[in-house]
Design a protein around this motif. Structure first.
Motif, PDB file in Angstrom:
ATOM      1  N   GLN A   1     -23.267  21.742  35.131  1.00 31.26           N
ATOM      2  CA  GLN A   1     -23.693  21.573  36.415  1.00 31.26           C
ATOM      3  C   GLN A   1     -24.743  20.402  36.607  1.00 31.26           C
ATOM      4  OE1 GLN A   1     -25.671  25.273  36.845  1.00 31.26           O
ATOM      5  NE2 GLN A   1     -24.075  26.442  37.917  1.00 31.26           N
ATOM      6  N   LEU A   2     -25.210  19.873  35.343  1.00 32.81           N
ATOM      7  CA  LEU A   2     -26.013  18.779  35.416  1.00 32.81           C
ATOM      8  C   LEU A   2     -25.446  17.483  35.541  1.00 32.81           C
ATOM      9  CD1 LEU A   2     -28.693  17.237  34.764  1.00 32.81           C
ATOM     10  CD2 LEU A   2     -28.204  17.251  32.633  1.00 32.81           C
ATOM     11  N   LEU A   3     -24.307  17.294  34.936  1.00 34.32           N
ATOM     12  CA  LEU A   3     -23.401  16.214  35.203  1.00 34.32           C
ATOM     13  C   LEU A   3     -22.728  16.071  36.577  1.00 34.32           C
ATOM     14  CD1 LEU A   3     -21.418  15.539  31.787  1.00 34.32           C
ATOM     15  CD2 LEU A   3     -23.604  14.799  32.842  1.00 34.32           C
ATOM     16  N   ASP A   4     -22.380  17.106  37.107  1.00 31.14           N
ATOM     17  CA  ASP A   4     -21.853  17.383  38.621  1.00 31.14           C
ATOM     18  C   ASP A   4     -23.000  17.231  39.301  1.00 31.14           C
ATOM     19  OD1 ASP A   4     -19.416  18.292  37.357  1.00 31.14           O
ATOM     20  OD2 ASP A   4     -19.721  20.322  37.884  1.00 31.14           O
ATOM     21  N   ASN A   5     -24.133  17.364  39.241  1.00 33.21           N
ATOM     22  CA  ASN A   5     -25.172  17.052  40.440  1.00 33.21           C
ATOM     23  C   ASN A   5     -25.390  15.507  40.294  1.00 33.21           C
ATOM     24  OD1 ASN A   5     -27.162  19.275  41.674  1.00 33.21           O
ATOM     25  ND2 ASN A   5     -26.182  20.089  39.949  1.00 33.21           N
ATOM     26  N   ILE A   6     -25.602  15.007  38.921  1.00 31.74           N
ATOM     27  CA  ILE A   6     -25.743  13.604  38.954  1.00 31.74           C
ATOM     28  C   ILE A   6     -24.686  12.677  39.476  1.00 31.74           C
ATOM     29  CG2 ILE A   6     -25.719  11.386  37.282  1.00 31.74           C
ATOM     30  CD1 ILE A   6     -27.159  13.474  35.310  1.00 31.74           C
ATOM     31  N   HIS A   7     -23.454  13.316  39.293  1.00 31.89           N
ATOM     32  CA  HIS A   7     -22.379  12.511  39.983  1.00 31.89           C
ATOM     33  C   HIS A   7     -22.322  12.900  41.518  1.00 31.89           C
ATOM     34  CE1 HIS A   7     -17.956  12.279  41.485  1.00 31.89           C
ATOM     35  NE2 HIS A   7     -17.879  11.243  40.699  1.00 31.89           N
ATOM     36  N   HIS A   8     -22.755  13.923  41.964  1.00 34.18           N
ATOM     37  CA  HIS A   8     -22.926  14.113  43.491  1.00 34.18           C
ATOM     38  C   HIS A   8     -23.843  13.438  44.051  1.00 34.18           C
ATOM     39  CE1 HIS A   8     -22.745  16.284  47.261  1.00 34.18           C
ATOM     40  NE2 HIS A   8     -24.285  16.307  47.161  1.00 34.18           N
ATOM     41  N   ILE A   9     -25.163  13.211  43.392  1.00 36.07           N
ATOM     42  CA  ILE A   9     -26.197  12.580  44.125  1.00 36.07           C
ATOM     43  C   ILE A   9     -25.807  11.154  43.946  1.00 36.07           C
ATOM     44  CG2 ILE A   9     -28.478  11.799  43.671  1.00 36.07           C
ATOM     45  CD1 ILE A   9     -29.013  14.583  42.362  1.00 36.07           C
ATOM     46  N   ARG A  10     -25.151  10.672  42.945  1.00 36.36           N
ATOM     47  CA  ARG A  10     -24.811   9.148  43.147  1.00 36.36           C
ATOM     48  C   ARG A  10     -23.640   8.901  44.087  1.00 36.36           C
ATOM     49  NH1 ARG A  10     -22.190   8.929  38.351  1.00 36.36           N
ATOM     50  NH2 ARG A  10     -24.034   8.674  36.919  1.00 36.36           N
TER      51      ARG A  10
ATOM     52  N   VAL B   1     -23.300  10.553  46.911  1.00 36.92           N
ATOM     53  CA  VAL B   1     -24.206  10.771  48.343  1.00 36.92           C
ATOM     54  C   VAL B   1     -24.897   9.519  48.722  1.00 36.92           C
ATOM     55  CG1 VAL B   1     -25.751  11.960  49.689  1.00 36.92           C
ATOM     56  CG2 VAL B   1     -23.886  13.201  48.405  1.00 36.92           C
ATOM     57  N   SER B   2     -25.738   8.870  47.673  1.00 35.90           N
ATOM     58  CA  SER B   2     -26.771   8.064  47.793  1.00 35.90           C
ATOM     59  C   SER B   2     -26.184   6.517  47.607  1.00 35.90           C
ATOM     60  CB  SER B   2     -27.792   8.018  46.746  1.00 35.90           C
ATOM     61  OG  SER B   2     -27.527   8.226  45.255  1.00 35.90           O
ATOM     62  N   GLY B   3     -25.138   6.542  46.595  1.00 35.50           N
ATOM     63  CA  GLY B   3     -24.691   5.117  46.348  1.00 35.50           C
ATOM     64  C   GLY B   3     -25.542   4.538  45.195  1.00 35.50           C
ATOM     65  N   LEU B   4     -26.569   4.953  44.666  1.00 37.33           N
ATOM     66  CA  LEU B   4     -27.540   4.400  43.808  1.00 37.33           C
ATOM     67  C   LEU B   4     -27.086   4.819  42.299  1.00 37.33           C
ATOM     68  CD1 LEU B   4     -30.730   4.959  45.905  1.00 37.33           C
ATOM     69  CD2 LEU B   4     -29.206   2.732  45.676  1.00 37.33           C
ATOM     70  N   PRO B   5     -27.808   4.169  41.627  1.00 33.96           N
ATOM     71  CA  PRO B   5     -27.793   4.777  40.084  1.00 33.96           C
ATOM     72  C   PRO B   5     -28.805   6.132  39.804  1.00 33.96           C
ATOM     73  CG  PRO B   5     -28.124   2.284  40.121  1.00 33.96           C
ATOM     74  CD  PRO B   5     -28.516   2.691  41.490  1.00 33.96           C
ATOM     75  N   VAL B   6     -28.273   6.960  39.072  1.00 35.66           N
ATOM     76  CA  VAL B   6     -28.785   8.181  38.843  1.00 35.66           C
ATOM     77  C   VAL B   6     -28.912   8.774  37.491  1.00 35.66           C
ATOM     78  CG1 VAL B   6     -28.701  10.782  39.418  1.00 35.66           C
ATOM     79  CG2 VAL B   6     -27.735   9.138  41.137  1.00 35.66           C
ATOM     80  N   GLY B   7     -30.095   9.107  37.000  1.00 35.78           N
ATOM     81  CA  GLY B   7     -30.481   9.378  35.814  1.00 35.78           C
ATOM     82  C   GLY B   7     -31.192  10.711  35.743  1.00 35.78           C
ATOM     83  N   PHE B   8     -31.445  11.165  34.591  1.00 38.32           N
ATOM     84  CA  PHE B   8     -32.564  12.352  34.350  1.00 38.32           C
ATOM     85  C   PHE B   8     -33.545  12.216  33.590  1.00 38.32           C
ATOM     86  CE2 PHE B   8     -29.357  13.366  31.203  1.00 38.32           C
ATOM     87  CZ  PHE B   8     -30.052  13.906  30.288  1.00 38.32           C
ATOM     88  N   LYS B   9     -34.807  12.743  33.765  1.00 37.00           N
ATOM     89  CA  LYS B   9     -35.848  12.632  32.898  1.00 37.00           C
ATOM     90  C   LYS B   9     -36.237  14.133  32.216  1.00 37.00           C
ATOM     91  CE  LYS B   9     -40.959  12.167  33.181  1.00 37.00           C
ATOM     92  NZ  LYS B   9     -41.976  11.551  33.730  1.00 37.00           N
ATOM     93  N   THR B  10     -36.435  14.198  30.925  1.00 34.17           N
ATOM     94  CA  THR B  10     -36.971  15.427  30.065  1.00 34.17           C
ATOM     95  C   THR B  10     -37.580  15.038  29.123  1.00 34.17           C
ATOM     96  OG1 THR B  10     -35.672  17.408  29.361  1.00 34.17           O
ATOM     97  CG2 THR B  10     -34.771  15.281  28.497  1.00 34.17           C
ATOM     98  N   VAL B  11     -38.045  16.129  28.355  1.00 34.79           N
ATOM     99  CA  VAL B  11     -38.671  16.160  27.211  1.00 34.79           C
ATOM    100  C   VAL B  11     -37.700  16.601  26.014  1.00 34.79           C
ATOM    101  CG1 VAL B  11     -40.663  16.671  25.704  1.00 34.79           C
ATOM    102  CG2 VAL B  11     -40.788  16.381  28.372  1.00 34.79           C
ATOM    103  N   ILE B  12     -37.618  16.180  24.939  1.00 34.27           N
ATOM    104  CA  ILE B  12     -36.665  16.453  23.889  1.00 34.27           C
ATOM    105  C   ILE B  12     -37.543  17.757  23.073  1.00 34.27           C
ATOM    106  CG2 ILE B  12     -35.400  16.238  21.940  1.00 34.27           C
ATOM    107  CD1 ILE B  12     -34.433  14.911  24.384  1.00 34.27           C
TER     108      ILE B  12
END
Length: 506
Positions: free
Chosen positions: A285-294, A296-307
């Protein structure tokens, strides 16, 4: 005649002054008697019950200790979260005054985990210096890729957590310095756009600014955000350094009508984000959301987290190889377990999440092993406010370093530890208009720009001393780490370089 008037006036003044003094004395005596009676009758505080009136000073001194400790009692390098030496460099850099020191270093050179850079026998000379190459995000995958010129940028800080004047100063300062600023999860405000700087728009767990009435992601609002020419990338926030596993906290007194409108929430009610994205419960779901947001927006998309738990890193890389590179994040932002926040439970802020000294090399090495290092950029944050700390991150393998509290110091933050209240004395994290009056956005914008420029300048000083043309050429061979015996060890031994393995192809 005049002398008589003066005498009469003087006598009247003395009489009234004496009367006023007597009234004040009587009021003080009455107040002491009242406090004495209250203290001996109450049962909540043992100190006040046993030592009426005098015991109250204990709480007053405890409160004042937060403010006076850093000035009178703490040594230059012993205070937390940032010591005086760290803060002083930022203040000097922001004011664009001399940052040099004399006589010798006050920093111990045998503290476990500290870094030592390795100077070259023949440092690079001025005619050999080259500008740092831009870092490209989403090239070949986003309709509008982004080339970031600076290795040092402004990390996520929301309007709401910060005042409007602080956000405006950061925006204008970022534009002057040629760096980007991250909106934080509180939505895109006019103050972010006021300076015309590059912007990374963050989508938090509550999806402020791009949510529909039910709190779900609205594609229409996302397109509207992406249509601003200043917005260059989108960051999906999964976790924040100081409070992984808990959403953002904005007290009710900070939720003004303006902030409520920008976020799409009720005015005057505490803004508590969910502790995770309700529509993202798996890597798929994370990768699907990233792909979807990219898309829709046309912009580079990444995610932020703490390991923290890290087994998912390899699973993520394997899933990307299965689904295809078009589903990969364009960047991963790694926040440190010792990151900052405006409000967090102490159990999380003190004990949850790995520091970047452990997590950053882990992420970089994993991406290298799976052949994804060129596809996925690495951004890092967490107490990186001085040139040596930033250079360390670049040596380990970060493409970009971002800082929040460093830029707060450049705005004039005095580490008063009032961020979770509406009482910030410098006007940075308050919506009290009287306190905001102390922060001049024009003056502070200059300081933000000076801080960023002097940071980049001193990073180049480190790079040239190490014998490379610019900071982007720093790597693990250019530094050593102090071990538990107080001796330097090559960074390549402490954090061995990874090589592309047989785990899959890029």
């Amino acid at each position: 005649m005049l002398s008589d008037i003066l005498h009469i006036t003087a006598d009247l003044f003395i009489e009234y002054a004496a009367l006023l003094l007597l009234l004040l004395l009587l009021t003080l005596i009455g107040a002491i008697i009242y406090m004495y009676i209250v203290d001996i009758r109450q049962t909540r505080h043992a100190i006040r019950r046993n030592y009426p009136v005098i015991g109250r000073f204990r709480y007053w001194f405890e409160h004042l200790g937060e403010f006076f400790r850093q000035y009178f009692f703490a040594m230059d390098r012993e205070e937390l979260p940032f010591n005086r030496a760290q803060r002083s460099w930022v203040y000097q850099a922001a004011k664009n005054i001399d940052t040099t020191t004399a006589f010798g270093s006050t920093r111990p050179l045998n503290q476990t985990g500290d870094i030592i850079f390795l100077n070259a026998l023949f440092p690079k000379l001025k005619h050999e210096f080259t500008p740092a190459e831009p870092v490209r995000f989403g090239e070949g995958f986003a309709r509008q890729s982004y080339a970031a010129n600076s290795v040092f940028n402004i990390s996520a800080m929301s309007f709401g957590s910060l005042s409007s004047v602080a956000v405006r100063a950061l925006s204008h300062g970022a534009q002057q310095a040629g760096i980007w600023m991250n909106t934080g999860e509180g939505g895109l405000s006019p103050y972010h756009l006021s300076g015309g700087c590059d912007i990374v728009f963050q989508i938090g767990t509550a999806k402020y600014g791009v949510r529909d009435d039910a709190g779900n992601l609205s594609d229409d609002k996302l397109r509207e955000i992406a249509s601003h020419k200043e917005v260059k990338m989108i960051e999906l926030k999964l976790a924040q350094g100081a409070k992984p596993g808990k959403g953002g906290i904005l007290p009710a007194e900070k939720v003004t009508a303006e902030i409520a409108a920008i976020r799409g929430i009720p005015e005057g009610k505490a803004s508590l984000s969910p502790n995770g994205h309700t529509d993202i419960n798996s890597l798929e779901q994370l990768l699907d959301n990233i792909h979807h947001i990219r898309e829709v927006s046309g912009l580079p998309v990444g995610f932020k987290t703490v390991i923290g738990q890290s087994h998912w890193l390899r699973e993520l890389c394997e899933l990307i190889q299965t689904k295809g590179l078009e589903y990969a994040p364009d960047f991963i932002t790694i926040d440190s377990g010792d990151g900052g926040t405006g409000a967090a439970p102490q159990s999380l802020i003190d004990f949850m999440g790995l520091p970047i000294k452990r997590s950053l090399p882990m992420v970089v090495n994993t991406l290298v092993e799976y052949g994804l290092r060129d596809r996925i950029r690495v951004i890092t944050s967490g107490k990186l406010i001085n040139p040596a700390n930033v250079a360390w991150a670049l040596c380990v393998g970060a493409d970009v370093v971002v800082s929040a509290r460093g830029f707060m110091f450049s705005l004039g933050c005095i580490q008063a530890l009032q961020c979770n209240k509406n009482t910030c004395p410098t006007g940075i994290t308050t919506h009290d208009p009287d306190l905001q009056e102390g922060l001049d956005p024009h003056n502070k914008a200059n300081r933000v720009a000076h801080f960023a420029k002097n940071m980049l300048k001193e990073l180049d000083v480190i790079a040239h001393s190490c014998g490379v043309e610019n900071v982007r050429h720093l790597n693990r061979s250019h530094a050593q780490i102090i071990n538990e015996h107080g001796l330097p060890e090559p960074m390549e031994l402490v954090f061995p370089e990874a090589t592309k393995g047989n785990t899959g192809s890029s």
